[in-house]
Design a protein around this motif. Sequence first.
Motif, PDB file in Angstrom:
ATOM      1  N   ALA A 150       0.816  -1.216   0.000  1.00 25.56           N
ATOM      2  CA  ALA A 150       0.000   0.000   0.000  1.00 25.56           C
ATOM      3  C   ALA A 150       0.851   1.269   0.000  1.00 25.56           C
ATOM      4  CB  ALA A 150      -0.953   0.009   1.194  1.00 25.56           C
ATOM      5  N   LEU A 151       1.918   1.283   0.789  1.00 25.46           N
ATOM      6  CA  LEU A 151       2.744   2.499   0.839  1.00 25.46           C
ATOM      7  C   LEU A 151       3.472   2.735  -0.475  1.00 25.46           C
ATOM      8  CD1 LEU A 151       3.082   4.443   3.366  1.00 25.46           C
ATOM      9  CD2 LEU A 151       1.927   2.307   3.815  1.00 25.46           C
ATOM     10  N   GLU A 152       3.874   1.659  -1.140  1.00 24.87           N
ATOM     11  CA  GLU A 152       4.517   1.804  -2.442  1.00 24.87           C
ATOM     12  C   GLU A 152       3.533   2.375  -3.461  1.00 24.87           C
ATOM     13  OE1 GLU A 152       4.739  -0.808  -0.468  1.00 24.87           O
ATOM     14  OE2 GLU A 152       6.809  -1.493  -0.368  1.00 24.87           O
ATOM     15  N   VAL A 153       2.290   1.897  -3.417  1.00 23.83           N
ATOM     16  CA  VAL A 153       1.267   2.414  -4.330  1.00 23.83           C
ATOM     17  C   VAL A 153       1.013   3.886  -4.040  1.00 23.83           C
ATOM     18  CG1 VAL A 153      -1.173   2.260  -4.977  1.00 23.83           C
ATOM     19  CG2 VAL A 153       0.173   0.175  -4.721  1.00 23.83           C
ATOM     20  N   LEU A 154       0.867   4.229  -2.765  1.00 22.88           N
ATOM     21  CA  LEU A 154       0.614   5.624  -2.397  1.00 22.88           C
ATOM     22  C   LEU A 154       1.751   6.543  -2.830  1.00 22.88           C
ATOM     23  CD1 LEU A 154      -0.912   5.093   1.146  1.00 22.88           C
ATOM     24  CD2 LEU A 154      -2.102   5.986  -0.870  1.00 22.88           C
ATOM     25  N   ARG A 155       2.969   6.052  -2.741  1.00 21.56           N
ATOM     26  CA  ARG A 155       4.138   6.880  -3.076  1.00 21.56           C
ATOM     27  C   ARG A 155       4.426   6.928  -4.574  1.00 21.56           C
ATOM     28  NH1 ARG A 155       7.210   4.064   1.727  1.00 21.56           N
ATOM     29  NH2 ARG A 155       6.725   5.527   3.412  1.00 21.56           N
ATOM     30  N   SER A 156       3.778   6.094  -5.355  1.00 26.51           N
ATOM     31  CA  SER A 156       4.095   6.027  -6.781  1.00 26.51           C
ATOM     32  C   SER A 156       3.683   7.312  -7.490  1.00 26.51           C
ATOM     33  CB  SER A 156       3.408   4.824  -7.433  1.00 26.51           C
ATOM     34  OG  SER A 156       2.016   5.053  -7.532  1.00 26.51           O
ATOM     35  N   ALA A 157       4.478   7.695  -8.448  1.00 22.81           N
ATOM     36  CA  ALA A 157       4.179   8.894  -9.234  1.00 22.81           C
ATOM     37  C   ALA A 157       2.892   8.709 -10.036  1.00 22.81           C
ATOM     38  CB  ALA A 157       5.338   9.209 -10.172  1.00 22.81           C
ATOM     39  N   GLU A 158       2.628   7.485 -10.466  1.00 20.01           N
ATOM     40  CA  GLU A 158       1.460   7.212 -11.303  1.00 20.01           C
ATOM     41  C   GLU A 158       0.146   7.482 -10.576  1.00 20.01           C
ATOM     42  OE1 GLU A 158       4.941   4.912 -12.561  1.00 20.01           O
ATOM     43  OE2 GLU A 158       3.890   4.995 -10.661  1.00 20.01           O
ATOM     44  N   GLY A 159       0.123   7.245  -9.285  1.00 20.87           N
ATOM     45  CA  GLY A 159      -1.115   7.415  -8.531  1.00 20.87           C
ATOM     46  C   GLY A 159      -1.479   8.855  -8.237  1.00 20.87           C
ATOM     47  N   GLY A 160      -0.487   9.714  -8.186  1.00 20.12           N
ATOM     48  CA  GLY A 160      -0.735  11.121  -7.931  1.00 20.12           C
ATOM     49  C   GLY A 160      -0.989  11.491  -6.483  1.00 20.12           C
ATOM     50  N   CYS A 164      -5.189   1.857  -0.952  1.00 16.52           N
ATOM     51  CA  CYS A 164      -4.780   0.734  -0.106  1.00 16.52           C
ATOM     52  C   CYS A 164      -5.357  -0.576  -0.622  1.00 16.52           C
ATOM     53  CB  CYS A 164      -5.223   0.975   1.340  1.00 16.52           C
ATOM     54  SG  CYS A 164      -4.408   2.387   2.103  1.00 16.52           S
ATOM     55  N   THR A 165      -6.600  -0.538  -1.092  1.00 15.73           N
ATOM     56  CA  THR A 165      -7.196  -1.760  -1.624  1.00 15.73           C
ATOM     57  C   THR A 165      -6.618  -2.129  -2.982  1.00 15.73           C
ATOM     58  OG1 THR A 165      -9.074  -0.583  -2.589  1.00 15.73           O
ATOM     59  CG2 THR A 165      -9.358  -1.421  -0.359  1.00 15.73           C
ATOM     60  N   ILE A 166      -6.221  -1.124  -3.762  1.00 18.44           N
ATOM     61  CA  ILE A 166      -5.600  -1.399  -5.059  1.00 18.44           C
ATOM     62  C   ILE A 166      -4.310  -2.192  -4.871  1.00 18.44           C
ATOM     63  CG2 ILE A 166      -4.366  -0.308  -6.988  1.00 18.44           C
ATOM     64  CD1 ILE A 166      -6.523   1.901  -6.882  1.00 18.44           C
ATOM     65  N   ALA A 167      -3.564  -1.868  -3.847  1.00 18.58           N
ATOM     66  CA  ALA A 167      -2.323  -2.601  -3.578  1.00 18.58           C
ATOM     67  C   ALA A 167      -2.617  -4.075  -3.326  1.00 18.58           C
ATOM     68  CB  ALA A 167      -1.602  -1.999  -2.379  1.00 18.58           C
ATOM     69  N   PHE A 168      -3.668  -4.339  -2.572  1.00 22.31           N
ATOM     70  CA  PHE A 168      -4.030  -5.714  -2.229  1.00 22.31           C
ATOM     71  C   PHE A 168      -4.645  -6.437  -3.418  1.00 22.31           C
ATOM     72  CE2 PHE A 168      -6.761  -9.015  -0.434  1.00 22.31           C
ATOM     73  CZ  PHE A 168      -5.943  -9.580   0.538  1.00 22.31           C
ATOM     74  N   ASP A 169      -5.598  -5.791  -4.074  1.00 23.05           N
ATOM     75  CA  ASP A 169      -6.358  -6.430  -5.153  1.00 23.05           C
ATOM     76  C   ASP A 169      -5.589  -6.621  -6.445  1.00 23.05           C
ATOM     77  OD1 ASP A 169      -8.488  -6.412  -3.438  1.00 23.05           O
ATOM     78  OD2 ASP A 169      -9.544  -4.786  -4.435  1.00 23.05           O
ATOM     79  N   ALA A 170      -4.635  -5.733  -6.718  1.00 24.78           N
ATOM     80  CA  ALA A 170      -3.994  -5.756  -8.027  1.00 24.78           C
ATOM     81  C   ALA A 170      -2.475  -5.741  -7.987  1.00 24.78           C
ATOM     82  CB  ALA A 170      -4.485  -4.566  -8.861  1.00 24.78           C
TER      83      ALA A 170
END
Length: 176
Positions: A37-47, A114-120
């Motif tokens: 989840a933290l990697e997804v939140l920190r990604s440039a793609e997510g904004g 947070c759910t995107i990290a888990f689901d995908a």
Amino acid sequence: MSLEAYADTILPGERRWPGDRAIAGVSQGGGAVASGALEVLRSAEGGMAPALDMLADGLNEHARAYVAERGIEPDAEVPPFVSLDYPDRVLLVQRLTDRANPECDAWISLAMFCTIAFDAGSHTNTVEALAAGHVGLKTMGFRMPDSDGLWRFDTYSYGRQLARPHPDTTPSGSPS
């Protein structure tokens, strides 16, 4: 640590070590944090990355108000949200994500990431995530691709074929 605690409230997981304070440890196996989840939140793609410090500060400010309202003695060794017991974390997150809260869109967005990290496992290559045992993909029963790197599904997900392919569909599955 506060954002980890928020992610763990959305999709709880198992503590990573005995003294882990961010992860409440109310579930077995990994949750949002173990799924990245933290990697997804920190990604440039997510904004979301530019807003994370502000969100963590806001989360802790809301936790301070919640603690004062409830008469809870906070633990000064960790951020205010992290110091909350899991049931109190859940109640506060419910308040934050309630449509009546003018800030709800930000808190709902944070929860969705947070759910995107888990689901995908959206922060990493799917095949690599599966090979590494990604918790969410593994929990959902996502399987490895065939030897040529493509996914094919010999059985139908509903246990039956829902529709016949169009007669002009090519062998690769593309309509002509």
